[in-house]
Every structure is written in C-alpha cells, then in structure tokens.
Scaffold this active site. Structure first.
Site, mmCIF file in Angstrom:
data_model
loop_
_atom_site.group_PDB
_atom_site.id
_atom_site.type_symbol
_atom_site.label_atom_id
_atom_site.label_comp_id
_atom_site.label_asym_id
_atom_site.label_seq_id
_atom_site.Cartn_x
_atom_site.Cartn_y
_atom_site.Cartn_z
ATOM 1 N N GLY A 34 0.849 -1.084 -0.098
ATOM 2 C CA GLY A 34 0.127 -0.073 0.024
ATOM 3 C C GLY A 34 0.857 1.206 -0.113
ATOM 4 N N GLY A 37 -0.188 5.135 -1.301
ATOM 5 C CA GLY A 37 -1.176 5.763 -0.606
ATOM 6 C C GLY A 37 -0.912 6.865 0.229
ATOM 7 C CB ILE A 39 -0.396 5.569 5.544
ATOM 8 C CG1 ILE A 39 -1.609 6.104 6.318
ATOM 9 C CG2 ILE A 39 0.431 5.050 6.569
ATOM 10 C CD1 ILE A 39 -2.395 5.078 7.005
ATOM 11 C CB SER A 144 -5.072 -2.471 6.971
ATOM 12 O OG SER A 144 -4.127 -2.222 6.132
ATOM 13 C CG ASN A 145 -7.426 1.824 11.252
ATOM 14 O OD1 ASN A 145 -7.212 0.958 12.388
ATOM 15 N ND2 ASN A 145 -7.293 2.996 11.126
ATOM 16 C CG ASP A 176 -3.835 4.388 19.575
ATOM 17 O OD1 ASP A 176 -4.366 5.180 19.095
ATOM 18 O OD2 ASP A 176 -4.101 3.116 19.647
ATOM 19 C CG HIS A 203 -5.469 1.312 16.484
ATOM 20 N ND1 HIS A 203 -4.949 2.727 16.955
ATOM 21 C CD2 HIS A 203 -5.148 1.503 15.234
ATOM 22 C CE1 HIS A 203 -4.441 3.215 15.915
ATOM 23 N NE2 HIS A 203 -4.755 2.815 14.956
#
Length: 342
Positions: A34, A37, A39, A144-145, A176, A203
């Site tokens: 990824g 992208g 990020i 990845s969320n 976090d 998270h």
C-alpha cells in the site's frame, strides 16, 4: 524505548543530512504493501532514511514505480524498487524481514472504524495470504484499520496456511502512544522527547486506554482527574480530530506514517539484537481473557519475545479497562468470523 527516528534525536538529524553510507548493519529487506497511498508514501520516505533498511520494496496496485524512482534519489544506502499489480506482489514480498501493511481505504467524515471493515477486511485477507505464501517468516506490522479486527484476520489466514507465529504478527497501535505522549507533554509542561506513556487495549475509540498513571517522567504539574479524562478522550478520538480538521480531504496519514516508521524501526532493532527494545503493540496475548490485546512488548530476534502485564492501574484506568473489553471482544470475533465465512 530509544530510536533513531525519535523527535529531537541528534543522531537521526545528523544522518539525514549526511546520508547512511557508512552505517554497518545486517542486510534487511522491508516491504510496504500500500506504498502509493496517503500513509504509504510518507512511510516509505521515513523507511528510506532508516539505516537498518538495506532493501525497500514498495507495492501497490499502481503508482509505486514512480514513488520508488522519486525515493531512489535520496542519499541513503537502501535500494528501492516499486512493484505494481498482483502479478508482482510475490516478488515484492520474497525475502522480506519486515512487512508493513497500510493498504486500505482511509476513514472519511462520518465513517467509523467499523465502516472500514467491509472494505479493508478483504484487502488484509488477500495480502496476508500472499505473505503466508511468499514470506512466511517475516514480521507483519498491520496498520490497516480496523486493527482490532484486521490483526485477527491476518492471524486466521496464517493459521490456515500453516505458517502462523504469534511472535510475528503485530497490530501497529503506536499512533495512540505518539498522541498520548504529545498531549501529556503539552499539558504537563515536560519535554516530549523524554516522555513515555503506555497505551493498552485496542486501536479504536474506548478500546484505546492510555495509562497516564504510569507516564514517565512524573509531571512537574499535578494533573487533575478532569485533565486525565480530557487527555484520555483526546487520545481516543485523535483520529476523528484529524479527519474533521481535514474537512473530508483525508485522515491521519503523516502522523500514522511516523508511528509506523517507529514500529518498523523497533522491529528491526530487535531483529538486529538490540537489547531492551520495548514498545506497545496489539498482539496475541494472555494478559487479559481476550486473545488479542495491546500492551508493552519486548522485541527481539524472533519478533515479540515477551508480552508484559498491565502493571498497577488506578480506579479510572480499571474502569476504562472494564468498559473496553466487550467492544474489543466483539471486534476480534468479527475478524475471526470474516475469515471463517469466507
């Protein structure tokens, strides 16, 4: 928790300016899935500056050859190559020591982390299958969320492939920690470069539990219960703060890339045999009754060498822990069920 990427670290600033040509570390390949992208690109930049990275492989469905060409002009020792399309995924993964997965769609205004599940679960499942096939011994750093679900998804995929090693699957909750440290330092009036704040749980939302009672150094200004509550809520809603501030034009990409680079750096230092590499991450755990939980971990040559307990919690933190458990359990179950049903 020292790192070459820490803010204010003189060694890191100096090496940016003069390059890493003289650094002598074992050869390490890091792959970003990824990488084209929001990020992935700043993450790739930070990894290109990391002296532990010998080979940097950048994969995405499109655009990565250009990103790689751009990064290749930077004065650091790592070799960079871009891979685009499913047919090149295997080559991107082959021989990887650390694989970072920020692939997926970003969160938009009004979108919860749970909304992301429908799209990102399938992406992570497919990429985990490829990791199992082409780089079964690599350490996976999953960004990845929703991480509370995508880490169980990757774990189930690796189990089905017969290559699961719980020491090598980490959910990146470092953002976090980064937020908690920043907010705490501002409120307490201390140097953020010297601050440590453990963040446990998960998270997303209330599953994020910063342990400000264990923050170091002890603040030189007493924080009231209201201050701690405000700091906790701001840490939990940090992603929403950024999404709203960007007004529909993005999510937390730069800070997430920084946090991802810190976690990758910690993994590489552990692989290289550095001692006392301790960070927080979301991993398989027996710290609580949940199968996955974020807490302090010790990183070493095999990935996660030890998962630490929660330490002494105050009443506020114990209440937060009790509140987060059902939601985190539901997210874990959702990830496991996704793989089972598909």
């Amino acid at each position: 928790m020292n790192s070459l990427l820490r803010v204010g670290n003189g060694a890191f600033k100096a090496t940016i300016s003069r390059g890493f040509a003289t650094a002598a570390f074992p050869d390490r390949k890091v792959t970003v899935l990824g990488a084209a992208g929001g990020i992935g690109q700043p993450l790739a930049l930070l990894l290109k500056l990391n002296p532990y990275v010998t080979e940097l492989a950048l994969y995405d469905i499109a655009g990565t050859p250009g990103v790689a060409a751009d990064l290749s002009h930077i004065n650091s020792k790592s070799r960079v190559k871009g891979y685009a399309g499913e047919e090149e995924l295997g080559e991107a993964l082959k021989g990887s020591d650390v694989i970072i997965i920020p692939a997926g769609v970003p969160r938009k205004p009004g979108m919860t982390r749970d909304d992301l599940f429908k799209i990102n679960a399938g992406i992570v499942r497919s990429l985990a299958e490829a990791c199992a096939k082409h780089a079964p011994g690599a350490i996976l750093n999953i960004i990845s969320n929703p991480v509370n679900s995508t880490v169980p998804i990757a774990t189930e995929v690796l189990k089905k492939a017969g290559v699961h090693d719980p020491r090598k699957v980490l959910g990146v909750t470092m953002l976090d920690v980064v937020r908690a440290k920043t907010f705490y330092a501002e409120k307490a009036g201390v140097d953020v470069a010297k601050v440590e704040v453990p963040v446990v749980g998960g998270h997303a939302g209330i599953t994020i539990l910063p342990l400000f009672s264990q923050a170091l150094p002890t603040p030189n200004a007493d924080l009231s219960p209201a201050d701690v509550d405000a700091l906790t809520k701001r840490t939990q809603e940090g992603g929403t703060e950024v999404v709203q501030a960007k007004a529909g034009k993005g999510s937390a990409t730069l800070s997430m890339a920084y946090a991802g680079a810190l976690m990758a750096d910690a993994c590489l230092r552990g692989l290289n045999g550095d001692s006392d590499v301790v960070e927080c991450a979301y991993v398989e755990s027996s710290v609580t009754e949940l199968p996955f939980f974020a807490s302090k971990i010790l990183l070493g040559r095999n990935g996660v060498e030890e998962v630490y307990g929660l330490g002494e919690l105050n009443d506020y933190e114990r209440a937060g822990l009790k509140a987060l458990m059902p939601e985190l359990q539901a997210s874990i179950d959702k990830g496991v069920k996704f793989v089972s049903d598909n």
